[in-house]
Write an enzyme that holds these catalytic residues in place. Structure first.
Site, PDB file in Angstrom:
ATOM      1  N   HIS A   1     -10.722  -5.364  -1.945  1.00  0.00           N
ATOM      2  CA  HIS A   1      -9.469  -5.165  -1.308  1.00  0.00           C
ATOM      3  C   HIS A   1      -9.325  -5.502  -0.054  1.00  0.00           C
ATOM      4  O   HIS A   1     -10.260  -5.104   0.733  1.00  0.00           O
ATOM      5  CB  HIS A   1      -8.461  -4.164  -1.911  1.00  0.00           C
ATOM      6  CG  HIS A   1      -8.902  -2.741  -1.469  1.00  0.00           C
ATOM      7  ND1 HIS A   1      -9.703  -2.332  -2.108  1.00  0.00           N
ATOM      8  CD2 HIS A   1      -8.523  -2.259  -0.272  1.00  0.00           C
ATOM      9  CE1 HIS A   1     -10.017  -1.187  -1.584  1.00  0.00           C
ATOM     10  NE2 HIS A   1      -9.414  -0.890  -0.444  1.00  0.00           N
TER      11      HIS A   1
ATOM     12  N   ASP B   1       0.865  -1.219   0.050  1.00  0.00           N
ATOM     13  CA  ASP B   1       0.094  -0.056  -0.281  1.00  0.00           C
ATOM     14  C   ASP B   1       0.928   1.068   0.028  1.00  0.00           C
ATOM     15  O   ASP B   1       2.065   1.389   0.540  1.00  0.00           O
ATOM     16  CB  ASP B   1      -0.931   0.070   1.253  1.00  0.00           C
ATOM     17  CG  ASP B   1      -1.930   1.035   1.173  1.00  0.00           C
ATOM     18  OD1 ASP B   1      -1.641   2.285   0.970  1.00  0.00           O
ATOM     19  OD2 ASP B   1      -3.122   0.798   1.376  1.00  0.00           O
TER      20      ASP B   1
ATOM     21  N   GLY C   1     -15.417   3.454   4.881  1.00  0.00           N
ATOM     22  CA  GLY C   1     -14.039   3.818   4.462  1.00  0.00           C
ATOM     23  C   GLY C   1     -13.563   3.313   3.177  1.00  0.00           C
ATOM     24  O   GLY C   1     -12.183   3.664   3.027  1.00  0.00           O
TER      25      GLY C   1
HETATM   26  P1  5GP Z   1      -9.795   1.788   0.944  1.00  0.00           P
HETATM   27  O1  5GP Z   1      -9.479   3.148   1.895  1.00  0.00           O
HETATM   28  O2  5GP Z   1     -10.397   1.874  -0.470  1.00  0.00           O
HETATM   29  O3  5GP Z   1      -9.941   0.707   2.122  1.00  0.00           O
HETATM   30  O4  5GP Z   1      -8.244   1.611   0.554  1.00  0.00           O
HETATM   31  C1  5GP Z   1      -7.618   1.894  -0.659  1.00  0.00           C
HETATM   32  C2  5GP Z   1      -6.095   1.972  -0.295  1.00  0.00           C
HETATM   33  O5  5GP Z   1      -5.394   1.939  -1.619  1.00  0.00           O
HETATM   34  C3  5GP Z   1      -5.350   3.138   0.623  1.00  0.00           C
HETATM   35  O6  5GP Z   1      -4.910   2.562   1.885  1.00  0.00           O
HETATM   36  C4  5GP Z   1      -4.298   3.670  -0.611  1.00  0.00           C
HETATM   37  O7  5GP Z   1      -3.353   4.225   0.330  1.00  0.00           O
HETATM   38  C5  5GP Z   1      -4.062   2.636  -1.353  1.00  0.00           C
HETATM   39  N1  5GP Z   1      -3.762   3.147  -2.623  1.00  0.00           N
HETATM   40  C6  5GP Z   1      -4.669   4.149  -3.391  1.00  0.00           C
HETATM   41  N2  5GP Z   1      -3.857   4.293  -4.674  1.00  0.00           N
HETATM   42  C7  5GP Z   1      -2.793   3.522  -4.680  1.00  0.00           C
HETATM   43  C8  5GP Z   1      -1.868   3.434  -5.805  1.00  0.00           C
HETATM   44  O8  5GP Z   1      -1.864   3.976  -6.806  1.00  0.00           O
HETATM   45  N3  5GP Z   1      -1.070   2.456  -5.434  1.00  0.00           N
HETATM   46  C9  5GP Z   1      -0.855   1.697  -4.181  1.00  0.00           C
HETATM   47  N4  5GP Z   1       0.013   0.934  -3.891  1.00  0.00           N
HETATM   48  N5  5GP Z   1      -1.756   1.870  -3.370  1.00  0.00           N
HETATM   49  C10 5GP Z   1      -2.834   2.810  -3.644  1.00  0.00           C
END
Ligand code: 5GP
Ligand code: ZN
Length: 131
Positions: free
Chosen positions: A97, A28, A90
């Site tokens: 994922h 991440d 969130g």
């Molecule tokens: P959510 O908030 O949807 O549960 O988590 C999305 C996660 O994706 C976040 O922790 C964010 O840091 C990660 N993320 C978003 N864009 C990218 C990216 O381009 N590359 C990587 N490696 N992580 C990403």
């Protein structure tokens, strides 16, 4: 367009922690703790409710493998495996994922607490949940 589909298709670079035919696990970008990894199915689904059984089970299996890597190689003392489903929970990226968040102790940078809330009639809760 979906940022995680673009990562799966190698249009956006990522650091691959684990991969097989069904899933991709990458570091991440935000690194909530050291080794924070996201595990996603290679097929696009918006969230856990819409995904097929195989994608969910392969993600969980991969999350277990990555959890072992965190404990054995990064010396994490524990791991949180977390799925955010829906904006209220969130979720910011609408491609299913699971977060694998290695835990190192009280001073690491994630705090999850289960606080007591309003007392509930558990029989009524059960009846509503079961529909
Ligand atoms: P959510 O908030 O949807 O549960 O988590 C999305 C996660 O994706 C976040 O922790 C964010 O840091 C990660 N993320 C978003 N864009 C990218 C990216 O381009 N590359 C990587 N490696 N992580 C990403
Ligand atoms: Zn996608």
């Amino acid at each position: 367009m979906c940022i995680f589909c673009d990562i799966i298709d190698h249009k956006i670079p990522s650091r691959v922690v684990y991969e097989n035919d069904d899933v991709l696990a990458i570091l991440d970008i935000s690194q909530v703790t050291y080794g924070h990894t996201i595990v996603m199915p290679k097929k696009h689904f918006r969230n856990i409710l819409e995904a097929d059984d195989k994608s969910v089970s392969e993600c969980i299996k991969a999350a277990r493998i990555v959890s072992g890597m965190a404990v054995n190689n990064c010396h994490a003392k524990g791991v949180n495996v977390l799925n955010n489903c829906g904006e209220t929970a969130g979720q910011t990226v609408d491609h299913l994922h699971f977060h694998v968040i290695p835990r190192y102790g009280r001073n690491d940078s994630i705090h999850i607490s289960f606080n007591p809330s309003e007392k509930q009639d558990l029989d009524a809760v059960l009846a509503m949940l079961k529909g």
